[in-house]
Design an enzyme around this catalytic site. Structure first.
Site, PDB file in Angstrom:
ATOM      1  CE  LYS A 478      78.527-144.963 -28.731  1.00 16.00           C
ATOM      2  NZ  LYS A 478      78.989-144.338 -29.954  1.00 16.00           N
ATOM      3  NE  ARG A 577      84.491-144.852 -35.228  1.00  8.46           N
ATOM      4  CZ  ARG A 577      83.783-144.362 -34.218  1.00  8.46           C
ATOM      5  NH1 ARG A 577      84.327-144.187 -33.025  1.00  8.46           N
ATOM      6  NH2 ARG A 577      82.505-144.049 -34.368  1.00  8.46           N
ATOM      7  CE1 TYR A 705      98.193-154.738  -1.388  1.00  7.99           C
ATOM      8  CE2 TYR A 705      96.436-153.543  -2.495  1.00  7.99           C
ATOM      9  CZ  TYR A 705      96.905-154.692  -1.892  1.00  7.99           C
ATOM     10  OH  TYR A 705      96.097-155.773  -1.800  1.00  7.99           O
TER      11      TYR A 705
HETATM   12  C1  LIG Z   1      78.764-143.019 -30.042  1.00  5.45           C
HETATM   13  C2  LIG Z   1      78.371-142.425 -31.321  1.00  5.45           C
HETATM   14  C3  LIG Z   1      77.581-141.258 -31.368  1.00  5.45           C
HETATM   15  C4  LIG Z   1      77.202-140.468 -30.157  1.00  5.45           C
HETATM   16  O1  LIG Z   1      78.259-139.595 -29.816  1.00  5.45           O
HETATM   17  P1  LIG Z   1      78.140-138.625 -28.544  1.00  5.45           P
HETATM   18  O2  LIG Z   1      79.375-137.824 -28.595  1.00  5.45           O
HETATM   19  O3  LIG Z   1      78.075-139.498 -27.357  1.00  5.45           O
HETATM   20  O4  LIG Z   1      76.913-137.835 -28.751  1.00  5.45           O
HETATM   21  C5  LIG Z   1      77.133-140.829 -32.601  1.00  5.45           C
HETATM   22  N1  LIG Z   1      77.466-141.493 -33.731  1.00  5.45           N
HETATM   23  C6  LIG Z   1      78.247-142.589 -33.724  1.00  5.45           C
HETATM   24  C7  LIG Z   1      78.576-143.252 -35.011  1.00  5.45           C
HETATM   25  C8  LIG Z   1      78.725-143.092 -32.529  1.00  5.45           C
HETATM   26  O5  LIG Z   1      79.498-144.168 -32.527  1.00  5.45           O
END
Ligand SMILES: *Cc1c(COP(=O)(O)O)cnc(C)c1O
Length: 811
Positions: A478, A577, A705
């Site tokens: 992602k 969540r 700035y």
């Molecule tokens: C992003 C995510 C992960 C990965 O988490 P990391 O801490 O980057 O290993 C695993 N599960 C879900 C549902 C996520 O959203």
């Protein structure tokens, strides 16, 4: 690969089992297999030949040892912690080609050598197999990471001349003490006639004096030192060379007041050490004429250790391998090209292959066939030899006598299509192919994020090793693969056959499909408007609420696709969540039983505090809740989806909760977020920028700035081509942030601007145009995120898309 002529050796490693690929290879036409365990359905491969051996690697090693035994040419064996590959490559350059000096023969050496860094238990046998009757000298490197490995490599290489480069901390974890590591490496030289080493590496020199002389008393010890007259001359030393270095001048003196004044093409400390090993080895081989030595040193070229992926003009991808050209390297580069699977055309620009030691006709016939097998659509051959063998290449191939002619003709020439292609550029040094790269490359300046694909692979393997081969891996790509570039990362993961990918939104999944990714992809936050898109691209949505589940059910029942896509069910066990609460599971079961079109591929939950010991009890509670909910759901629906819970930190901290699959995220990108095992991973990304301008600003003036950067000393201020719009956070202004300039950490001065940042380089060697590391090997991402008061996730995903990503691998 030419399938019908290939023999496949099925190797079982920590992360892969070669036996699993046999069916696929059989379908591709391979008929000969060396295996170490029965293959299911073996009897169906009727016309295939299987040779069963106790251990495939041991078998390859024994074959290579037998091959080596048939040669009596000098063989140089190199080991040590650093510099093995550079010393090998440089020696090959220095020893190859005509020798003007009387006495050494006019032809020079024809050198066989390990391709790239092939120095492992598997790499060494493959390297030694290259040796053929045209070679007059061979150079092989040997690398080990644990005790007892060197004996096997020694038996294959049987070096006559040894080089011990140096000892460092790499792989220390595999050995109890550094002494043990040195002793193990020295086993490479138990049968050598001569050993070249540096006396200034005290521990190495001591072990050689004590150990090696005991087991191999006949070995001639050739030591060099930069300690001048102070240099110790240990007992048993046969030759001592004293070395003095000033700028690019290296003076080396031996016994009987023999002295050579040499000019070095490279002067950084590591290069000087590597060059000294090479020079002493040349002297040992009898190349002692000062003019000749200088002539050879002058033509040395830097060894680039990596295949670089560069963005080319017209949506091309360039694989820059413009520094060396041997057949083994060509194979590696073609494999790498194959991994970049999304472009329509594969083009290879290839020079004459020099010093192959093979008959010309056989060689080009072989190369032509190899390129066709690899699906290369166009070959551009440069050089007289490849040109006169044009008959072996595909019809539309083009040939040029030299690089200049090609560069002059190419833009106007009909039939060359550098468009949407993966272009592999591979040439012997003499052809100067870097000029072709330069021409075809889209110019990158300013800020670049370099992604080390080898480090990604390393990190993936570390986690694979942790969870074992029975546990599946879903990788989170992602947010543009945490800022690293989702297409390239996904392609690598597809190559390494992970089980699933996951993205946040449908668009991200569509992009991956357009880039040729065929792995299953989970979409974590699907919206009903995107369902048709999901279906069209075989993307699998996450179900997290009854509302969404009903929408998906109605949709999928109407859509009646030929190949229904499954979905994933998320349970909220405490993160609060997305996800179904435990109490909702019976309702979910009722719905699923009534709607069998909704298939659940996997069932998962997410830990809220996997990285922190203070939440251990809560994590345990989440695990228990998840298992309870999963049991109820599975009993209700009558089948068992893949269960998964752990993210990167969870994998390290809760091995007992790994279930059927884990979800790897930030760990792949080189950040060990639980901070319990800092040496587990290699950093993946390096963000660099350049200095646009340097100016002297007197004390009392201000920078930037709102006149925030007040100078309390006369300063040299450098302006960097990077600002908050690139992802360099504004919180890093006014000395909070530090960047690495030629070995010195320099603080920011004044506020970070949108596209620029000012730093104080008063105490750093810095010139306009110099590279500056924002994060990478010298400035860890975690250091930067701490300074910013945030977490590494935010730093990585905050690097804006306008920053160029450049990918590389050692190949
Ligand atoms: C992003 C995510 C992960 C990965 O988490 P990391 O801490 O980057 O290993 C695993 N599960 C879900 C549902 C996520 O959203």
């Amino acid at each position: 690969m030419v399938p019908a002529q290939s023999v496949f050796f099925a190797i079982r490693g920590d992360h892969h089992d070669g036996h699993a690929y046999i069916g696929e290879l059989y379908r591709q036409g391979v008929r000969q297999f060396v295996i170490e365990q029965p293959v299911p359905g073996q009897e169906q491969f009727i016309d295939a030949e299987f040779i069963t051996v106790p251990g495939t690697v041991a078998f390859m090693q024994a074959q290579a040892a037998a091959h080596r035994a048939t040669f009596s040419v000098p063989v140089i064996g190199i080991t040590g912690s650093n510099g093995k590959t550079i010393v090998k490559e440089w020696l090959a350059q220095l020893l190859t080609g005509p020798v003007s000096q009387a006495g050494t023969g006019s032809a020079g050496y024809v050198v066989a050598r390990s391709p790239k860094s092939y120095n492992s238990q598997l790499g060494v046998p493959l390297s030694v197999r290259q040796l053929n009757s045209t070679h007059t000298l061979a150079i092989f490197e040997a690398g080990i990471s644990r005790p007892h490995e060197m004996a096997a490599l020694e038996a294959i290489i049987k070096p006559t001349i040894g080089i011990f480069t140096n000892i460092g901390t790499a792989h220390d974890e595999g050995f109890k003490t550094r002494k043990q590591k040195i002793a193990e490496k020295l086993r490479l030289f138990v049968g050598a006639d001569t050993l070249v080493y540096s006396l200034d590496q005290d521990e190495v020199a001591d072990e050689i004096s004590m150990l090696l002389t005991a087991v191999n008393p006949g070995c001639k010890l050739v030591g060099w030192s930069r300690q001048g007259q102070e240099a110790a001359s240990p007992a048993g030393l046969d030759k001592l060379y004293r070395v003095a270095v000033q700028g690019d001048a290296l003076t080396i003196s031996g016994a009987d007041n023999k002295r050579w004044s040499l000019r070095m093409p490279f002067t950084d400390p590591a290069s000087v050490e590597n060059l000294t090993h090479c020079i002493v080895t040349m002297l040992t081989l009898g190349i002692t004429d000062e003019t000749e030595l200088n002539r050879r040193l002058a033509r040395l070229r830097a060894v680039s250790m990596r295949l670089e992926l560069k963005e080319g003009i017209n949506n091309c991808v360039l694989i820059d391998d413009s520094y060396n050209n041997d057949v083994a390297g060509l194979r590696l580069a073609l494999d790498f090209q194959k991994q970049q699977g999304n472009r329509t055309h594969k083009t290879v620009i290839l020079s004459d292959v020099l010093q192959s030691g093979q008959n010309e006709t056989d060689l080009y016939q072989f190369i032509g066939q190899l390129l066709t097998e690899q699906g290369v659509s166009q070959v551009i051959g440069i050089g007289p030899v490849i040109s006169r063998n044009r008959g072996y290449f595909a019809q539309n191939s083009l040939f040029y006598p030299d690089t200049d002619t090609f560069l002059r003709t190419y833009p106007a020439q009909a039939g060359i299509e550098f468009r949407n292609s993966v272009v592999l550029i591979k040439g012997a040094r003499a052809f100067g192919f870097e000029r072709i790269v330069d021409r075809l490359q889209q110019k990158v300046h300013g800020t670049v994020l370099q992604i080390d694909l080898d480090a990604l692979t390393h990190n993936l393997n570390q986690y694979r090793e942790r969870v074992g081969s029975q546990t599946k891996i879903m990788v989170m790509v992602k947010a543009f693969a945490y800022g690293s570039g989702s297409a390239e990362v996904a392609r690598l993961l597809q190559f390494h056959r992970v089980d699933w990918l996951a993205v946040a939104y449908a668009d991200e999944g569509v992009f991956l499909r357009q880039q040729g990714i065929t792995l299953p992809i989970m979409v974590m936050n699907p919206s009903p408007e995107a369902f048709q898109t999901l279906l069209d691209h075989a993307l699998e949505p996450e179900m997290y609420s009854l509302r969404l589940l009903h929408e998906w059910g109605s949709f999928i029942e109407q859509a009646t696709p030929d190949s229904p896509v499954p979905c994933h069910l998320k349970i909220d066990t405490g993160m609060h969540r997305l996800g179904f609460l435990e109490a909702e599971i019976p309702t979910v079961v009722t719905y699923l039983k009534a709607h069998p079109a909704v298939q659940i591929a996997t069932l998962f939950s997410h830990l809220a505090g996997a990285d922190d010991a203070q939440f251990n009890a809560f994590s345990q509670q989440q695990y228990d809740t998840f298992c309870r909910a999963a049991t109820v759901l599975e009993a209700g629906i009558g089948y068992r989806p893949v269960r998964h819970l752990l993210n990167s930190a969870g994998i390290v901290r809760f091995p007992d909760f790994k279930l059927d699959m884990v979800r790897l995220g930030i760990g792949l990108y080189g950040v060990e977020s639980s901070q319990t095992e800092p040496s587990l991973l290699r950093p993946v990304g390096t963000l660099t920028t350049t200095i646009s301008q340097i100016k002297i600003v007197p004390a009392g003036e201000t920078v930037g700035y709102s006149r925030r950067g007040v100078l309390d000393h006369d300063s040299r201020i450098a302006t960097l081509a990077l600002g908050y719009a690139d992802g360099y956070d504004r919180r890093l202004g006014n000395g909070v942030g530090e960047v690495w300039v030629n070995g010195v950490l320099c603080p920011t001065v004044g506020s970070v601007c949108m596209d620029m940042t000012m730093i104080d380089v008063t105490h750093a060697p810095a010139s306009e145009g110099d590279f500056v590391e924002i994060f990478g090997p010298n400035v860890p991402v975690t250091h930067l995120s701490q300074r910013m008061g945030t977490i590494p996730y935010e730093v990585l995903t905050g690097i804006s898309e306008r920053v160029k990503r450049v990918f590389f691998a050692a190949g």
